[in-house]
Enzyme design. Structure first.
Site, short mmCIF file in Angstrom:
data_model
loop_
_atom_site.label_atom_id
_atom_site.label_comp_id
_atom_site.label_asym_id
_atom_site.label_seq_id
_atom_site.Cartn_x
_atom_site.Cartn_y
_atom_site.Cartn_z
N LYS A 83 -3.17 5.12 -3.65
CA LYS A 83 -2.93 5.48 -2.26
C LYS A 83 -1.43 5.39 -1.96
CE LYS A 83 -5.52 4.29 1.94
NZ LYS A 83 -6.26 3.18 2.54
N VAL A 84 -0.90 6.44 -1.37
CA VAL A 84 0.54 6.45 -1.02
C VAL A 84 0.68 6.88 0.44
CG1 VAL A 84 1.21 7.09 -3.39
CG2 VAL A 84 0.95 8.89 -1.68
#
Ligand code: G3P
Length: 218
Positions: A83-84
């Protein structure tokens, strides 16, 4: 619609797995902090229970470091989704991780144009935060509607819409009507989805009448 559990509550994940409701799990640094658990350990544990995507978020803010962290996280288990955040660094990291066939969930999305960028960067998931838009007096569900319309205009965009910051059963209902691919739910909201006072009332009446018959099924 797929359901992800937005929590590292192992008991809840196991419980809802029994009824086939857990297609994946999402986490974020705040959820990890609140749990008091070791990040990598809890991600490994969840991945051993849930075969679907399990989101683990990077905490670096520069693309090169996000990529390094993403590569480490992706090695924890084969179903880890990195997740970014939806920043330019996050988009660059998304592109470069996706190019390595690592699934990426781009988070903290608050506009449809941001969602378009994430899809172009090769995100597997985009996470629009519904509840936090509602908090500002907007209708967060409008964002789901706009993203759905945009993604449906371009068949080359394969990103799944992961409705996040879901706070109520009605959010789930509306996200499903609008065609969000996934809702990620706190266990409390998932629990509430099955509850209706007329179900309880009807069941009580049926059981009271059944008792009067004096019969048993087994
Ligand atoms: O899925 C994102 C979620 O964890 C954030 O929810 O309620 O903190 O806005 P909330």
């Amino acid at each position: 619609m797929k359901f992800f559990i937005d929590s590292v509550d192992i008991e809840a994940i196991k419980k809802f797995t029994l009824s086939g409701m857990v297609d994946g799990v999402t986490t974020n640094p705040s959820i990890i902090a609140k749990s008091g658990r070791d990040f990598k350990e809890v991600i490994r544990e969840i991945c051993s229970i849930v075969p679907g995507p399990v989101s683990a978020e990077v905490t670096a803010t520069k693309a090169s470091q996000m990529i390094e962290e993403g590569e480490v996280l992706s090695k924890l288990a084969k179903n880890v989704t990195v997740k970014v955040p939806l920043t330019w660094d996050g988009l660059e990291a998304c592109k470069r991780l996706a190019d390595q066939n690592i699934m990426v969930n781009v988070t903290l999305c608050f506009s449809a144009q941001q969602a378009l960028l994430a899809a172009k960067a090769g995100a597997a998931f985009i996470s629009p935060f519904i509840g936090r838009l509602d908090d500002l007096g907007e209708d967060g569900m409008d964002l789901i509607k706009d993203i759905r319309a945009i993604y449906d205009n371009y068949s080359n965009l394969k990103t799944e819409i992961l409705a996040a910051s879901i706070r109520t059963p009605d959010h789930v209902r509306r996200a499903a009507i609008l065609g969000a691919d996934v809702s990620t739910l706190p266990p409390t909201v998932l629990e509430e989805l099955a509850i209706h006072p007329l179900t309880d009332k009807g069941l009580k009446a049926f059981l009271d009448d059944w008792e009067k018959t004096g019969q048993n099924i087994i």
